[in-house]
Design a protein around this motif. Structure first.
Motif: not given
Ligand code: NAP
Length: 458
Positions: A1-26
């Motif tokens: 599932m893409a990491i994003a805020t999708v407003n359930p009241t409107t069904g519209l995508i409000e903001q999407s986020f890139e997953p953390h990279s391997g370096e970020d996780i480390e």
């Protein structure tokens, strides 16, 4: 599932986020490992001060945080605010009680084991991964995090992909309160990346609140890695109504329990098991209560039931209802998906549920109630226990013998008598059967992620 805020009241995508990279996780894991060393030697009083400060920050930002919750998963703004305040209460609760919950347990007669001194001591495990669901984006996390941090552990959060803004708020909350960097932080990762984190040798344990399939997957990885796991999974809680009950009060609470959080609560009453002598009275009063609920914009104070959190969740719920109707169930109210924007579903009451229907065995994660008619205490217990879930239960009866029989014979993690299931910081919370294992909250919750170390001295 893409990491994003999708407003359930409107069904519209409000903001999407890139997953953390391997370096970020480390980097996050390295920081967490550093924080684990610091946490381990910090004093209870120090951690309590940080926890109280974190609670104060949360309270002071309650309105803004509540707005995030409503935008991300559609709960009413008033219930979102209540959730935030409940979290702060839980944080203060553990700030106050953690030290007593984790006090040494001396053996009163050490000579019985040939020692001059013998006791058990609770020590933190280190980094605990928390895989969390979207339905209470703050509460589910805080009920793990507050005891974990007070015990001297470190939390790494993998939140549900549809509540990234809630996850990012939590990422900094505890360090803003004074905890060391890395003591609690968020990994923005998809579920496919969870196994590798569990397997990392720096991670000592995992807790998951979510669905049964997610639980099985996480438990399998934890088991393979021989790491402690706590699972808080789904439920299909019974709500039993006997003839001695106050029927109107029971019906009102039944509606509250079934529709709170738009029906998306693991401990919501989902199956209403009613004695035949009061079945019609209860069904009538219950439907009346369900009809009175105002469904609509969760930002409005007048709204009781907002949209469901996700489009997929609404589709799954509608499938369960359609299947029941196709197999002969009757809708006393609701039962069909409305047109229009947003993922709304109406409060629904179904009767005539039989074993051939999916609704009989699966969890309905939305405002859909199944009504069952029974003729005795024994039959009520049989129907109540007739699922693979065992989270909580509610019983309405003023007869003490019945109360005793239900409290002993229901296969569940809790029995609430003449009330509805609620999670309280003061009481242990968790399920049996396919609802999971382990406990959160109270003393039991803080002890789950501790090494109970035995000390024996000659
Ligand atoms: P979910 O789909 O199981 O997701 C829960 C969390 O698990 C999310 O962070 C999800 O990440 C992750 N996840 C999903 N599949 C995974 C996998 N195979 N491996 C590792 N992580 C995985 O559940 P949900 O739809 O968010 O929540 C609803 C369910 O939670 C219901 O069944 C409800 O009863 C249960 N629940 C139980 C309790 C309790 O205390 N017993 C409390 C609340 C909710 P993604 O979002 O990235 O998929």
């Amino acid at each position: 599932m893409a990491i994003a805020t999708v407003n359930p009241t409107t069904g519209l995508i409000e903001q999407s986020f890139e997953p953390h990279s391997g370096e970020d996780i480390e980097r996050k894991l390295t920081q967490a490992a550093g924080a684990a060393s610091a946490q381990r030697v910090s004093a209870f009083a120090t951690r309590a001060a940080w926890m109280v400060r974190s609670a104060e920050i949360l309270e002071s930002e309650a309105d803004a945080v509540a707005a995030i919750l409503t935008t991300e998963m559609g709960k009413t703004l008033k219930s979102a605010r209540a959730e935030v305040l409940k979290c702060a209460k839980n944080m203060r609760f553990y700030a106050e009680h953690a030290e007593a919950f984790l006090a040494d347990e001396p053996l009163s007669d050490p000579s019985s084991v040939g020692a001059s001194l013998a006791y058990a001591r609770y020590e933190p495990l280190g980094i605990v991964l928390a895989v969390m669901p979207w339905n209470y984006p703050l509460w589910q996390v805080i009920r793990f995090a507050a005891p974990a941090l007070m015990a001297g552990n470190v939390g790494l959060l993998k939140h549900a992909s549809n509540v990234p803004q809630s996850a990012l708020y939590l990422d900094t909350l505890f360090t803003r309160g004074g905890f060391p960097t890395g003591a609690f932080s968020t990994l923005l990762i998809e579920s496919g990346a969870v196994a590798a984190v569990i397997q990392d040798s720096r991670v000592k344990a995992v807790t998951l609140t979510g669905s049964e399939p997610a639980g099985r997957s996480v438990a399998q990885t934890a088991g393979h890695s021989i790491k402690k796991a706590v699972l808080e999974l789904g439920g299909s809680d019974p709500f039993i109504v006997m003839p001695s009950a106050d029927i109107r009060a029971a019906a009102a609470m039944a509606a509250t329990s079934r529709t709170g959080n738009s029906g998306q609560s693991c401990i919501a009453a989902k199956r209403f098991i009613v004695h035949t002598d009061v079945f019609d009275d209860f069904a009538g009063a219950f439907v009346e209560q369900m009809r009175a609920l105002r469904v609509g914009d969760p930002l409005l104070d007048s709204t009781d039931v907002g949209p469901l959190a996700t489009q997929a969740g609404r589709a799954e719920l509608a499938e369960l209802v359609d299947d029941a109707l196709a197999h002969g169930a009757t809708a006393l109210i609701g039962g069909s998906t409305p047109d229009g924007p947003g993922w709304f579903y109406p409060p629904t009451v179904l009767t005539g549920i039989t074993g051939s229907m999916r609704l009989h065995q699966e969890e309905a994660f939305g405002p859909v109630a199944s009504l069952y008619r029974v003729a005795s205490v024994d039959e009520a217990i049989e129907v109540a226990n007739g699922t693979r879930f065992g989270l909580s239960s509610a019983v309405w009866s003023t007869n003490e013998a019945e109360q005793d029989a239900f409290s002993r014979q229901l296969d569940a993690g809790a029995v609430f008598i003449n009330g509805m299931t609620v999670s309280y910081p003061e009481l242990p919370f968790g399920g049996i059967k396919d609802s999971g294992y382990g406990r959160e909250l109270a003393a039991a919750g803080i002890r789950e992620f501790c090494n109970l170390k035995t000390i024996w001295k000659a």
